[in-house]
Design an enzyme around this catalytic site. Structure first.
Site, PDB file in Angstrom:
ATOM      1  CG  ASP A 198      -2.168   0.855   1.043  1.00  0.00           C
ATOM      2  OD1 ASP A 198      -3.251   0.271   0.868  1.00  0.00           O
ATOM      3  OD2 ASP A 198      -2.055   2.102   1.058  1.00  0.00           O
ATOM      4  CG  ASP A 258       2.720   5.197  -6.319  1.00  0.00           C
ATOM      5  OD1 ASP A 258       1.750   4.666  -6.905  1.00  0.00           O
ATOM      6  OD2 ASP A 258       2.976   6.410  -6.373  1.00  0.00           O
ATOM      7  CB  VAL A 259       0.012   0.201  -7.977  1.00  0.00           C
ATOM      8  CG1 VAL A 259      -0.136  -0.735  -6.788  1.00  0.00           C
ATOM      9  CG2 VAL A 259      -1.115   1.208  -8.065  1.00  0.00           C
ATOM     10  CG  ASN A 279      -8.472  -3.936  -3.194  1.00  0.00           C
ATOM     11  OD1 ASN A 279      -9.683  -4.005  -3.409  1.00  0.00           O
ATOM     12  ND2 ASN A 279      -7.946  -3.110  -2.292  1.00  0.00           N
ATOM     13  CE1 TYR A 332     -13.363   3.271  -9.603  1.00  0.00           C
ATOM     14  CE2 TYR A 332     -15.670   2.777 -10.043  1.00  0.00           C
ATOM     15  CZ  TYR A 332     -14.499   2.508  -9.362  1.00  0.00           C
ATOM     16  OH  TYR A 332     -14.456   1.485  -8.447  1.00  0.00           O
ATOM     17  CE  LYS A 345     -12.039  -0.195 -10.281  1.00  0.00           C
ATOM     18  NZ  LYS A 345     -11.063  -1.031  -9.562  1.00  0.00           N
ATOM     19  CB  THR A 400     -14.698   1.245   1.717  1.00  0.00           C
ATOM     20  OG1 THR A 400     -14.861   2.153   0.620  1.00  0.00           O
ATOM     21  CG2 THR A 400     -15.077  -0.155   1.278  1.00  0.00           C
TER      22      THR A 400
END
Ligand code: NAI
Length: 252
Positions: free
Chosen positions: A37, A53-54, A80, A145, A149, A180
């Site tokens: 993360d 960091d992705v 995720n 977004y 996805k 969340t």
């Protein structure tokens, strides 16, 4: 039964929300789990944690290598980490498009690329991507977004085909609106948070938001060796939002 006993898992975005619930559930069911993360400071034992960091390939490679070395291999990757964006196709500039696609799509590519050499060494390898109902239903104010996805859904299917003969299963979950910290931030920013929450709840046939633990349970199902015949699927966890068409309740 501990279906994850002896398995090693990596969960990106695992410090919060769906990722944290997934990391906790995998660990409770016997897996050794490393969270990757941006900010893993809240992650506590028995979970292991790596900061990465992705969007940064070098940091992803370093974290994946370190996690695999520390755990002694890698069987499960949960892709995720993700960020949101609001607006129609007119509302987000090129920098926002580049940023969200970089995190939500390329982020999964980077972690998968780094993890695959390790997953090939597993007899029970699985990748689970966190996709969204935004990939399969047209939601208002979610152009960018949804595009990200939609790409995750197609990427999941392509990866499932590419790696099935290596014994690596690839699936995704498509959550509806999940309770969340992310959705909490969205509600806090709304003009009328209570009305916004009620509207989101009413959009789901179950009349409530999805719990992070419910998405975690679906991710764990797909990641488990018990789902050994399941690859190339998208599992909806959306309170019936994608599949059901209810008649409105008329006032009596
Ligand atoms: P969250 O905001 O609670 O958690 C996301 C985690 O990802 C955070 O810990 C954050 O630090 C981490 N992260 C963000 N950018 C990162 C980066 N560049 N590198 C590494 N880590 C990074 O969000 P939530 O709600 O748990 O969402 C997780 C996933 O579920 C996302 O992919 C999201 O698109 C998806 N999702 C969420 C839904 C919801 O209603 N909350 C619905 C459908 C899908």
């Amino acid at each position: 039964m501990s279906d994850f006993e002896g398995l090693k898992a990596l969960v990106t975005g695992g410090a919060s929300g769906i990722g944290r619930a997934t990391a906790d559930l995998l660990a409770a069911r016997g897996a050794q789990v490393t969270v990757l993360d941006l900010d893993p400071s809240t992650v506590t034992k028995p979970l292991l944690a790596r900061r990465a960091d992705v969007t940064d390939d070098a940091s992803v490679r370093a974290a994946v290598e370190a996690a695999a070395a520390e755990m002694g291999g890698l069987d499960i990757l949960v892709n995720n980490a993700g960020i949101g964006a609001q607006g129609t196709v007119e509302d987000n500039d090129d920098a926002q498009w580049t940023r969200v696609l970089d995190v939500n799509v390329l982020g999964m590519v980077r972690t998968a690329r780094a993890a695959l050499p390790h997953l090939r060494g597993s007899q029970r390898a699985a990748i689970v991507n966190t996709c969204s109902i935004a990939a399969t239903a047209g939601l208002p104010q979610r152009a960018l977004y949804s595009a990200s996805k939609g790409a995750v859904l197609s990427l999941t299917l392509a990866m499932a085909a590419d790696h099935v003969r290596e014994g690596i299963r690839v699936n995704c979950v498509n959550p509806g609106t999940v309770d969340t910290p992310w959705v909490g931030r969205l509600l806090d920013a709304a003009d009328d948070p209570a009305a916004e929450r009620a509207a989101l709840e009413a959009r789901q046939p179950t009349g409530r938001l999805v719990a992070a633990g419910e998405v975690a349970a679906a991710i764990c199902y797909l990641a488990s060796p018990l789902a050994g015949a399941t690859t190339g699927t998208a599992l909806a966890v959306d309170g019936g939002m994608q599949g059901l068409r209810l008649r409105p309740v008329m006032p009596s």
